[in-house]
Design a protein around this motif. Structure first.
Motif, mmCIF file in Angstrom:
data_model
loop_
_atom_site.group_PDB
_atom_site.id
_atom_site.type_symbol
_atom_site.label_atom_id
_atom_site.label_comp_id
_atom_site.label_asym_id
_atom_site.label_seq_id
_atom_site.Cartn_x
_atom_site.Cartn_y
_atom_site.Cartn_z
ATOM 1 N N VAL A 15 -1.612 7.849 6.718
ATOM 2 C CA VAL A 15 -2.669 6.902 6.371
ATOM 3 C C VAL A 15 -2.073 5.695 5.646
ATOM 4 C CG1 VAL A 15 -4.433 8.705 6.198
ATOM 5 C CG2 VAL A 15 -3.144 8.059 4.157
ATOM 6 N N ARG A 16 -2.920 4.687 5.463
ATOM 7 C CA ARG A 16 -2.588 3.576 4.575
ATOM 8 C C ARG A 16 -3.822 3.303 3.731
ATOM 9 N NH1 ARG A 16 -4.754 -1.402 5.483
ATOM 10 N NH2 ARG A 16 -5.588 -1.813 7.537
ATOM 11 N N HIS A 17 -3.614 2.731 2.572
ATOM 12 C CA HIS A 17 -4.707 2.380 1.671
ATOM 13 C C HIS A 17 -5.266 1.029 2.092
ATOM 14 C CE1 HIS A 17 -6.859 1.551 -2.068
ATOM 15 N NE2 HIS A 17 -6.710 2.842 -2.355
ATOM 16 N N ALA A 23 0.255 -3.789 5.028
ATOM 17 C CA ALA A 23 0.687 -2.624 5.812
ATOM 18 C C ALA A 23 0.113 -2.652 7.229
ATOM 19 C CB ALA A 23 0.298 -1.341 5.095
ATOM 20 N N THR A 24 0.537 -3.629 8.009
ATOM 21 C CA THR A 24 0.084 -3.755 9.389
ATOM 22 C C THR A 24 0.827 -2.765 10.277
ATOM 23 O OG1 THR A 24 1.768 -5.379 9.958
ATOM 24 C CG2 THR A 24 -0.302 -6.227 9.018
ATOM 25 N N SER A 25 0.462 -2.726 11.538
ATOM 26 C CA SER A 25 1.157 -1.835 12.472
ATOM 27 C C SER A 25 2.604 -2.263 12.676
ATOM 28 C CB SER A 25 0.418 -1.791 13.810
ATOM 29 O OG SER A 25 0.360 -3.087 14.366
ATOM 30 N N VAL A 26 2.928 -3.514 12.343
ATOM 31 C CA VAL A 26 4.315 -3.989 12.439
ATOM 32 C C VAL A 26 5.086 -3.640 11.169
ATOM 33 C CG1 VAL A 26 5.773 -6.034 12.618
ATOM 34 C CG2 VAL A 26 3.714 -5.854 14.019
ATOM 35 N N GLN A 27 4.487 -3.897 10.012
ATOM 36 C CA GLN A 27 5.161 -3.660 8.732
ATOM 37 C C GLN A 27 5.234 -2.186 8.349
ATOM 38 O OE1 GLN A 27 6.720 -5.946 6.924
ATOM 39 N NE2 GLN A 27 6.148 -7.564 8.310
ATOM 40 N N ALA A 28 4.236 -1.408 8.729
ATOM 41 C CA ALA A 28 4.186 0.011 8.355
ATOM 42 C C ALA A 28 3.588 0.823 9.503
ATOM 43 C CB ALA A 28 3.365 0.179 7.086
ATOM 44 N N GLY A 31 2.292 4.214 8.662
ATOM 45 C CA GLY A 31 1.440 4.303 7.487
ATOM 46 C C GLY A 31 2.236 4.196 6.210
ATOM 47 N N THR A 32 1.557 4.392 5.091
ATOM 48 C CA THR A 32 2.214 4.290 3.799
ATOM 49 C C THR A 32 2.113 5.569 2.980
ATOM 50 O OG1 THR A 32 0.234 3.331 2.814
ATOM 51 C CG2 THR A 32 1.880 1.787 3.680
ATOM 52 N N ALA A 33 1.502 6.608 3.550
ATOM 53 C CA ALA A 33 1.403 7.886 2.839
ATOM 54 C C ALA A 33 0.926 8.981 3.791
ATOM 55 C CB ALA A 33 0.431 7.777 1.670
ATOM 56 N N VAL A 80 -6.754 5.821 8.814
ATOM 57 C CA VAL A 80 -5.845 6.732 9.510
ATOM 58 C C VAL A 80 -4.933 5.925 10.420
ATOM 59 C CG1 VAL A 80 -5.687 8.645 11.144
ATOM 60 C CG2 VAL A 80 -7.465 8.648 9.390
ATOM 61 N N VAL A 81 -3.639 6.188 10.342
ATOM 62 C CA VAL A 81 -2.653 5.482 11.144
ATOM 63 C C VAL A 81 -2.115 6.378 12.262
ATOM 64 C CG1 VAL A 81 -0.378 4.370 11.087
ATOM 65 C CG2 VAL A 81 -1.996 3.998 9.229
#
Length: 100
Positions: A15-17, A23-28, A31-33, A80-81
């Protein structure tokens, strides 16, 4: 925008907050957690989850900012990522087991 999920998320779900606008689909893309476990459900149907977030919330995840910091995020604030993989599920279960 309400990102609240109606189903309980499985351990290991990435997931990401919602406050992590960077936290885009390119940067993350992953996800971030990852979700470790569901902690509690509220009267409004939202769920608090324990996650393993980056050590610094506002920085990109990577070797210098690993996802090792236990944190609590409410389902109304997560997106949800990716579904859990065998690797992320095993990591989440290991953390949960350590806490018992």
């Amino acid at each position: 925008m309400n990102n609240q999920t109606t189903q309980r998320l499985a351990p290991g779900t990435r997931v990401r907050h919602t406050a992590q606008e960077w936290a885009t689909s390119v940067q993350a893309p992953e996800g971030t957690a990852p979700i470790v476990k569901a902690l509690r459900e509220h009267n409004d149907g939202s769920i608090d989850y324990q996650v393993l977030a980056g050590e610094e919330f506002s920085r990109r995840i990577g070797p210098d900012n690993p996802m090792t910091k236990p944190d609590e995020w409410n389902s109304t604030r997560i997106k949800v990522v990716a579904p859990p993989t065998a690797e992320t599920r095993a990591a989440a279960e290991a953390v949960a087991k350590e806490q018992r």
